[in-house]
Design an enzyme around this catalytic site. Structure first.
Site, PDB file in Angstrom:
ATOM      1  CG  HIS A 122      -1.918   0.979   1.389  1.00 36.52           C
ATOM      2  ND1 HIS A 122      -1.665   2.290   1.722  1.00 36.52           N
ATOM      3  CD2 HIS A 122      -3.247   0.887   1.215  1.00 36.52           C
ATOM      4  CE1 HIS A 122      -2.816   2.959   1.758  1.00 36.52           C
ATOM      5  NE2 HIS A 122      -3.790   2.136   1.451  1.00 36.52           N
ATOM      6  CG  ASP A 199       0.720  -2.284   6.205  1.00 33.27           C
ATOM      7  OD1 ASP A 199      -0.237  -2.445   6.974  1.00 33.27           O
ATOM      8  OD2 ASP A 199       0.639  -1.610   5.162  1.00 33.27           O
ATOM      9  CD  GLN A 202      -6.698  -4.661   4.084  1.00 30.45           C
ATOM     10  OE1 GLN A 202      -7.665  -5.380   4.314  1.00 30.45           O
ATOM     11  NE2 GLN A 202      -6.836  -3.374   3.799  1.00 30.45           N
ATOM     12  CE  LYS A 225      -7.077  -0.040   6.259  1.00 28.58           C
ATOM     13  NZ  LYS A 225      -7.900   0.422   5.142  1.00 28.58           N
ATOM     14  CB  CYS A 365      -3.487   3.241  -1.725  1.00 29.22           C
ATOM     15  SG  CYS A 365      -4.784   4.434  -1.429  1.00 29.22           S
TER      16      CYS A 365
HETATM   17  N1  PLP Z   1      -1.669  -0.756   4.709  1.00 24.82           N
HETATM   18  C1  PLP Z   1      -2.584  -1.501   4.083  1.00 24.82           C
HETATM   19  C2  PLP Z   1      -2.218  -2.869   3.612  1.00 24.82           C
HETATM   20  C3  PLP Z   1      -3.861  -0.993   3.878  1.00 24.82           C
HETATM   21  O1  PLP Z   1      -4.779  -1.736   3.242  1.00 24.82           O
HETATM   22  C4  PLP Z   1      -4.157   0.314   4.329  1.00 24.82           C
HETATM   23  C5  PLP Z   1      -5.475   0.922   4.064  1.00 24.82           C
HETATM   24  O2  PLP Z   1      -6.189   0.521   3.200  1.00 24.82           O
HETATM   25  C6  PLP Z   1      -3.168   1.026   5.009  1.00 24.82           C
HETATM   26  C7  PLP Z   1      -1.942   0.468   5.172  1.00 24.82           C
HETATM   27  C8  PLP Z   1      -3.421   2.395   5.524  1.00 24.82           C
HETATM   28  O3  PLP Z   1      -4.340   2.357   6.581  1.00 24.82           O
HETATM   29  P1  PLP Z   1      -4.949   3.711   7.164  1.00 24.82           P
HETATM   30  O4  PLP Z   1      -5.493   4.479   5.991  1.00 24.82           O
HETATM   31  O5  PLP Z   1      -6.007   3.238   8.104  1.00 24.82           O
HETATM   32  O6  PLP Z   1      -3.848   4.426   7.850  1.00 24.82           O
END
Ligand code: PLP
Length: 408
Positions: A122, A199, A202, A225, A365
């Site tokens: 992401h 990270d 998900q 999430k 993203c």
């Molecule tokens: N990392 C992953 C794999 C994501 O899917 C997302 C959001 O979709 C993020 C990071 C960023 O999360 P946030 O927008 O809640 O900070």
């Protein structure tokens, strides 16, 4: 034990179609998952009975708010199996958690040191490293992906070299649902003395995490999430590592002493939580973690595997549809992306919305991954444990109709 999805659904007021006057098949959980009544109640209870600032005043409301905030930290420490609550830093979300590492761990790096991420990431696990590269002369490298949308482990020895100081990779892809082989990654990183950040945005909704067993150094995720509020997230970091890192933001409650000339900083986690934190949100995130823990994990996993199989089977039978990512159930989570020949993901999502099917279409993203697959975007269904066979069937039926309309 059978998984009672109707009983789970009944705990989510927003899933009641009567609330909207139209059907709702919510399959955009990778963007934001919904909140169960238990989480909503915890937030309202906090705001109506314990609202005050934390770690400042001595009146009884402030004491209650501080206790609730501390308990939220304890709950999140338990959720990830941290060595202690001091390893939990509350942030505004996963993005903020990764940025914190990029600044504070990044401050320990020297020009020419390397940070490795992957093509699967992401943008929130790419852009902070690009910014660090500009700021500090750090070099970034990316692990490529296989045709199936997984990390190309064969490339690890080439990408993770002796100058690598951090490997920052997603635990579960927000596009393909692929689960990272963390053991292989950690072994490659440890071989050169590098730290590992996962990270977990998900992964966090799908049950407690064991950072000790994973053997990583940082773990970042968001509340919204995992059935909690937004505006809250967690960075877990190994205690001895957090202790070596300078703060990112400066302000109230992260100091031991301030004079006109200089500041000395508090120990972690306070050092990393400048200003008034998102208190009710932390309480809500902890309630969400407890709610997830209250669900039979094995049954939930089996339920989601069954739904994923139903979705993959249905897509497999459709002409013009190409699944982007793994088409099997091994080492994957219930996120499924697909491209439809001759149809734009936004049009597909718009038309399916008419059937009450909530999806996401676009680059998610993850533009480097889209480029690797040779597409500009995909349509994505991301499932949560309140989804049922009716949601999948509505998606498949709507998609079939949509494809016939768009590509006739
Ligand atoms: N990392 C992953 C794999 C994501 O899917 C997302 C959001 O979709 C993020 C990071 C960023 O999360 P946030 O927008 O809640 O900070």
């Amino acid at each position: 034990m059978a998984f009672d999805v109707a009983a789970i659904r009944a705990q989510f007021p927003i899933l009641d179609p009567a609330a909207h006057g139209r059907p709702l098949h919510y399959l955009d959980n990778g963007a934001t998952a919904q909140m169960p009544q238990a989480v909503l109640d915890a937030v309202i209870r906090h705001e109506t009975r314990h609202r005050a600032n934390v770690k400042r005043s001595v009146h009884f409301l402030a004491e209650a708010a501080t206790e609730a905030y501390d308990q939220a930290r304890d709950a999140m420490a338990a959720y990830v199996n941290a060595a202690g609550a001091d390893e939990i830093v509350f942030t505004s979300g996963c993005t903020a958690a990764i940025n914190l590492v990029a600044h504070s761990f990044g401050a320990l790096l020297k020009p020419g040191d390397e940070v490795v991420f992957s093509t699967l990431e992401h943008h929130s696990n790419i852009v902070p490293w690009h910014m660090l590269a500009k700021r500090a002369g750090v070099v970034v490298k990316a692990i490529p992906v296989t045709a199936e949308g997984r990390l190309d482990l064969a490339a690890l020895p080439k990408v993770i070299g002796p100058r690598c100081k951090l490997v920052a990779v997603t635990h579960v892809s927000n596009v393909t649902g692929a689960e990272t082989d963390v053991a292989a990654l950690v072994a490659a990183a440890r071989a050169v003395g590098a730290k590992v950040l996962l990270d977990g945005a998900q992964r966090a909704p799908h049950g407690p995490i064991d950072v000790a067993a994973l053997g990583v150094d940082f773990y970042a995720f968001s509340g919204h999430k995992m059935f909690g509020p937004n505006g809250i997230g967690v960075l877990w970091g190994r205690g001895e590592l957090l202790a070596r890192m300078p703060p990112f933001l400066g302000g109230g409650e992260m100091i031991t002493r301030v004079t006109l000339e200089e500041t000395s900083f508090a120990e972690p986690p306070r050092r990393f939580e400048a200003g008034t934190p998102p208190i009710a949100q932390a309480v809500g995130m902890a309630a969400a973690a407890r709610w997830i823990e209250s669900v039979d994990q094995e049954a939930a996993h089996a339920h989601l595997q069954k739904l994923t199989a139903r979705l993959l089977d249905g897509l497999d039978g459709m002409k013009k549809v190409r699944v982007i990512g793994p088409t099997g159930l091994q080492a994957r989570f219930p996120v499924v992306s697909f491209a439809v020949e001759g149809a734009h993901p936004h049009d597909i999502c718009q038309m399916l919305d008419e059937d009450g099917v909530a999806l996401r279409g676009g680059h998610h993203c993850a533009q480097p991954l889209m480029a690797a697959f040779g597409v500009t975007g995909t349509t994505r269904a991301s499932l949560a444990l309140y989804n049922d066979a009716g949601d999948i069937d509505a998606l498949l039926a709507g998609l079939d109709r949509t494809i016939r309309r768009l590509t006739a």
